[in-house]
Design a protein around this motif. Sequence first.
Motif, mmCIF file in Angstrom:
data_model
loop_
_atom_site.group_PDB
_atom_site.id
_atom_site.type_symbol
_atom_site.label_atom_id
_atom_site.label_comp_id
_atom_site.label_asym_id
_atom_site.label_seq_id
_atom_site.Cartn_x
_atom_site.Cartn_y
_atom_site.Cartn_z
ATOM 1 N N GLY A 56 11.932 97.410 73.311
ATOM 2 C CA GLY A 56 11.428 96.127 73.794
ATOM 3 C C GLY A 56 12.533 95.324 74.461
ATOM 4 N N ALA A 57 12.389 93.988 74.355
ATOM 5 C CA ALA A 57 13.342 93.095 75.015
ATOM 6 C C ALA A 57 14.741 93.246 74.444
ATOM 7 C CB ALA A 57 12.875 91.645 74.872
ATOM 8 N N LEU A 58 14.857 93.668 73.195
ATOM 9 C CA LEU A 58 16.169 93.806 72.592
ATOM 10 C C LEU A 58 16.981 94.911 73.246
ATOM 11 C CD1 LEU A 58 15.256 93.397 68.822
ATOM 12 C CD2 LEU A 58 16.212 91.702 70.376
ATOM 13 N N ALA A 59 16.293 95.822 73.943
ATOM 14 C CA ALA A 59 16.994 96.924 74.590
ATOM 15 C C ALA A 59 17.592 96.518 75.927
ATOM 16 C CB ALA A 59 16.043 98.113 74.780
ATOM 17 N N TRP A 60 17.281 95.332 76.434
ATOM 18 C CA TRP A 60 17.813 94.892 77.713
ATOM 19 C C TRP A 60 19.310 94.589 77.569
ATOM 20 C CZ3 TRP A 60 13.781 90.924 79.930
ATOM 21 C CH2 TRP A 60 12.585 91.616 80.195
ATOM 22 N N THR A 61 20.045 94.832 78.627
ATOM 23 C CA THR A 61 21.462 94.497 78.624
ATOM 24 C C THR A 61 21.638 93.022 78.961
ATOM 25 O OG1 THR A 61 21.731 95.028 80.959
ATOM 26 C CG2 THR A 61 21.977 96.846 79.375
ATOM 27 N N TRP A 62 22.815 92.514 78.741
ATOM 28 C CA TRP A 62 23.066 91.109 79.036
ATOM 29 C C TRP A 62 22.991 90.853 80.538
ATOM 30 C CZ3 TRP A 62 26.978 89.416 82.176
ATOM 31 C CH2 TRP A 62 27.991 90.347 82.475
ATOM 32 N N ARG A 63 23.286 91.881 81.357
ATOM 33 C CA ARG A 63 23.171 91.721 82.805
ATOM 34 C C ARG A 63 21.717 91.505 83.208
ATOM 35 N NH1 ARG A 63 27.639 93.147 85.798
ATOM 36 N NH2 ARG A 63 29.340 94.107 84.626
ATOM 37 N N GLU A 64 20.821 92.257 82.579
ATOM 38 C CA GLU A 64 19.409 92.096 82.892
ATOM 39 C C GLU A 64 18.902 90.728 82.453
ATOM 40 O OE1 GLU A 64 18.009 95.408 80.784
ATOM 41 O OE2 GLU A 64 18.391 96.867 82.366
ATOM 42 N N CYS A 65 19.326 90.289 81.286
ATOM 43 C CA CYS A 65 18.944 88.938 80.833
ATOM 44 C C CYS A 65 19.482 87.866 81.779
ATOM 45 C CB CYS A 65 19.465 88.700 79.416
ATOM 46 S SG CYS A 65 18.714 89.768 78.160
ATOM 47 N N ALA A 66 20.726 88.081 82.239
ATOM 48 C CA ALA A 66 21.293 87.122 83.185
ATOM 49 C C ALA A 66 20.520 87.125 84.497
ATOM 50 C CB ALA A 66 22.765 87.443 83.432
ATOM 51 N N GLY A 67 20.040 88.329 84.900
ATOM 52 C CA GLY A 67 19.240 88.406 86.114
ATOM 53 C C GLY A 67 17.937 87.637 85.993
ATOM 54 N N TRP A 68 17.284 87.816 84.853
ATOM 55 C CA TRP A 68 16.053 87.054 84.630
ATOM 56 C C TRP A 68 16.333 85.560 84.575
ATOM 57 C CZ3 TRP A 68 11.162 88.313 85.082
ATOM 58 C CH2 TRP A 68 10.801 89.670 85.052
ATOM 59 N N ALA A 69 17.460 85.166 83.969
ATOM 60 C CA ALA A 69 17.802 83.740 83.890
ATOM 61 C C ALA A 69 18.046 83.170 85.288
ATOM 62 C CB ALA A 69 19.030 83.543 83.006
ATOM 63 N N ARG A 70 18.737 83.963 86.140
ATOM 64 C CA ARG A 70 18.969 83.489 87.511
ATOM 65 C C ARG A 70 17.657 83.370 88.271
ATOM 66 N NH1 ARG A 70 23.468 87.020 87.203
ATOM 67 N NH2 ARG A 70 22.248 88.648 88.242
ATOM 68 N N TRP A 71 16.774 84.343 88.062
ATOM 69 C CA TRP A 71 15.475 84.281 88.737
ATOM 70 C C TRP A 71 14.691 83.053 88.287
ATOM 71 C CZ3 TRP A 71 10.525 84.427 86.612
ATOM 72 C CH2 TRP A 71 9.477 84.541 87.527
ATOM 73 N N PHE A 72 14.678 82.792 86.977
ATOM 74 C CA PHE A 72 13.969 81.615 86.475
ATOM 75 C C PHE A 72 14.582 80.334 87.031
ATOM 76 C CE2 PHE A 72 13.560 78.193 83.324
ATOM 77 C CZ PHE A 72 12.185 78.126 83.219
ATOM 78 N N TRP A 73 15.909 80.275 87.114
ATOM 79 C CA TRP A 73 16.569 79.087 87.638
ATOM 80 C C TRP A 73 16.236 78.884 89.119
ATOM 81 C CZ3 TRP A 73 18.552 74.747 86.127
ATOM 82 C CH2 TRP A 73 19.375 74.018 86.980
ATOM 83 N N ARG A 74 16.189 79.970 89.904
ATOM 84 C CA ARG A 74 15.835 79.852 91.308
ATOM 85 C C ARG A 74 14.409 79.336 91.473
ATOM 86 N NH1 ARG A 74 18.678 84.795 92.012
ATOM 87 N NH2 ARG A 74 16.692 85.942 91.924
ATOM 88 N N GLN A 75 13.516 79.815 90.620
ATOM 89 C CA GLN A 75 12.135 79.339 90.701
ATOM 90 C C GLN A 75 12.037 77.871 90.313
ATOM 91 O OE1 GLN A 75 9.822 81.356 92.076
ATOM 92 N NE2 GLN A 75 11.579 82.736 92.260
ATOM 93 N N LEU A 76 12.740 77.489 89.247
ATOM 94 C CA LEU A 76 12.664 76.108 88.772
ATOM 95 C C LEU A 76 13.230 75.141 89.785
ATOM 96 C CD1 LEU A 76 12.022 74.090 86.501
ATOM 97 C CD2 LEU A 76 14.279 74.568 85.541
ATOM 98 N N THR A 77 14.288 75.548 90.490
ATOM 99 C CA THR A 77 14.950 74.637 91.429
ATOM 100 C C THR A 77 14.426 74.789 92.852
ATOM 101 O OG1 THR A 77 16.728 76.270 91.734
ATOM 102 C CG2 THR A 77 17.060 74.553 90.074
ATOM 103 N N SER A 78 13.365 75.543 93.037
ATOM 104 C CA SER A 78 12.786 75.659 94.373
ATOM 105 C C SER A 78 11.954 74.420 94.688
ATOM 106 C CB SER A 78 11.916 76.911 94.473
ATOM 107 O OG SER A 78 10.782 76.802 93.637
ATOM 108 N N MET A 79 11.798 74.146 95.973
ATOM 109 C CA MET A 79 11.034 72.979 96.389
ATOM 110 C C MET A 79 9.566 73.126 96.006
ATOM 111 S SD MET A 79 11.247 70.035 97.638
ATOM 112 C CE MET A 79 12.965 70.218 98.114
ATOM 113 N N ARG A 80 9.072 74.348 96.036
ATOM 114 C CA ARG A 80 7.671 74.580 95.692
ATOM 115 C C ARG A 80 7.387 74.154 94.252
ATOM 116 N NH1 ARG A 80 7.920 79.322 96.567
ATOM 117 N NH2 ARG A 80 8.292 80.130 94.478
ATOM 118 N N VAL A 81 8.242 74.565 93.321
ATOM 119 C CA VAL A 81 8.039 74.214 91.913
ATOM 120 C C VAL A 81 8.235 72.717 91.698
ATOM 121 C CG1 VAL A 81 8.940 74.552 89.574
ATOM 122 C CG2 VAL A 81 8.638 76.511 91.097
#
Length: 596
Positions: A56-81
């Motif tokens: 499950g999610a515990l098998a993800w590496t810290w790089r993958e978690c960081a990637g998801w965090a960057r994606w979430f941050w880009r979505q949150l800070t987009s003009m559309r959101v």
Amino acid sequence: MVTNSPDPAQADPAPADDRELSEAGSQLSTTPLDAPEEGQSVPGSFGGVRKPGPGGALAWTWRECAGWARWFWRQLTSMRVALILLFLLSFGAIPGSLIPQTGIDELKVEEFREAHETLSPVYDKLGLFNVYSSVWFSAIYILLFVSLIGCIVPRTWQFVGQLRGRPPRAPRRLDRLPAYATWRTEAGPDEVREVALGLLRKRRFRVDRSGDAVSAEKGFLREAGNLVFHVALIVILVAFGVGQLYKYEGGKLIVQGDGFSNTLTQFDDFKPGSLFDTEDLPPFSFTLDKFSGTYEETGPQRGTPRTFEADVTYTESPDAEPRKRTIEVNRPLEVDGSKVYLISHGYAPVVTVRDGRGEVAYKGPVPLLPIDANFTSTGAIKVLDGYRDKDGKKTQLGFNAFFVPTFAGEGKGEMFSQFPALNFPVLALSAYHGSLGVDSGLPQNVYQLDTSKMTEFEDENGELLKQRMLPGETMELPDGMGSITFEKEIEEWASFQVSRQPGSGLALTGAVAAIAGLAGSLFIQRRRVWVRAVRGDDGVTVVEMAGLGRSESAKLPEELAELAGDLHDRAPTAARPAASAADPEPEAVPSEGAEK
């Protein structure tokens, strides 16, 4: 000749030309690019991010978690959101305007609960009785705040970088840009470039000379206005938060001749902010010396209010000198950061209640609440202490009161006022005795009479004792229980709102800045202009001018035409040599849409 050249996207340019045009038109906006870097995977596509396996999610590496965090941050800070969150914030404020709120009027909330027994539990779970402090409204508010900050900071740094940079070099093929002009002149290339530099600087372009061309850029206030608009939204959000946390608001009804001191016990109702300390209340006080109101006497607008004025004497502190001031609607009294608004007024008939032994049990003005524009008013007269019946036994009296300042007269319809002023005042009373219920400890509306534990006074016919009275008349209670007199004095009362909104000035500043920034971002166009001057094979200088804007606009060709005209005046077209009969036509007919 200035022409609107074909759209570069519809042509088939060489790859090098495409790259030059792209570089020339890049960064006309500071909008951050959402495209991933080369070799980077977009979270959620599973192109390079490993799908969750048995772990499950515990098998993800810290790089993958960081990637998801960057994606979430880009979505949150987009003009559309940010726009979606702003819409949700506005939409979430609708229930706060339509549904009674506990922080504004708890009595209305209780009345709503009693009238809607099915909806009330649902509203409680959703926090609709306290919208502005609910979890979901606070979450939207905070997310919008973070989104705006996260959107503004990178755009600001990019904008600063653009301000410090130089205009981009001229593309090799200027004739492929949307606005283009060219001619031949006897002036030298260096002379043409120097003249172009002067003309562009005079028109407040930011210019740079590189190689055989002059580059110029203008319209930075467009992006500056965009940033100002978003910063202003943050200012408005901060002002709203500060205002909700540190505000206070209270109401007080004052009869003419009475006073008020700005302490907690003096308010009829008081609603502080979450972080407001009642010890910070300014120590001012005032007395209502006189209230006066005027109304239209005749015509189709008869009865329309013309002036409402409250003459007060106030002091800023116990040791300060008294001052006189007139408070009017929308002209409050401001003392030490607090404002005193005149919000309503009405009449307070003076009554005298005597007990069975003829002694005065109560005497004074009784404020009644208006129910229509002509000040037909209702209320209650409550005699709590000091009354004894003919046997000397203590009891309480209550009277439902109905007052009209201008009575139509007997047999002329129901008892409703015909005019707001005191032209023909009449007071109607109905009498009760028993327990008023004020000793139960439960809050009670002072303008309503709870008759559940009271007994009606009966008239000769065994019905509820009631009577219409003119000023000076008395209603006798049966069995020697006393009397109540409608005195000839009728006082007026005024209701004041005392409030402090610490964020109002900041909110106004933010609103003005938002409007100015929005106007700048809408009406200012970011554009670039290039002027190239090179010597041709025949020794005559060839001048080329081209312009590029962030968006298509008719103003760009017009501006380029003006610039070309000014430059042409300094470097006019060279005279053509005499053409022989074998020479082709010297000048082609301009294409449709060309502008000379």
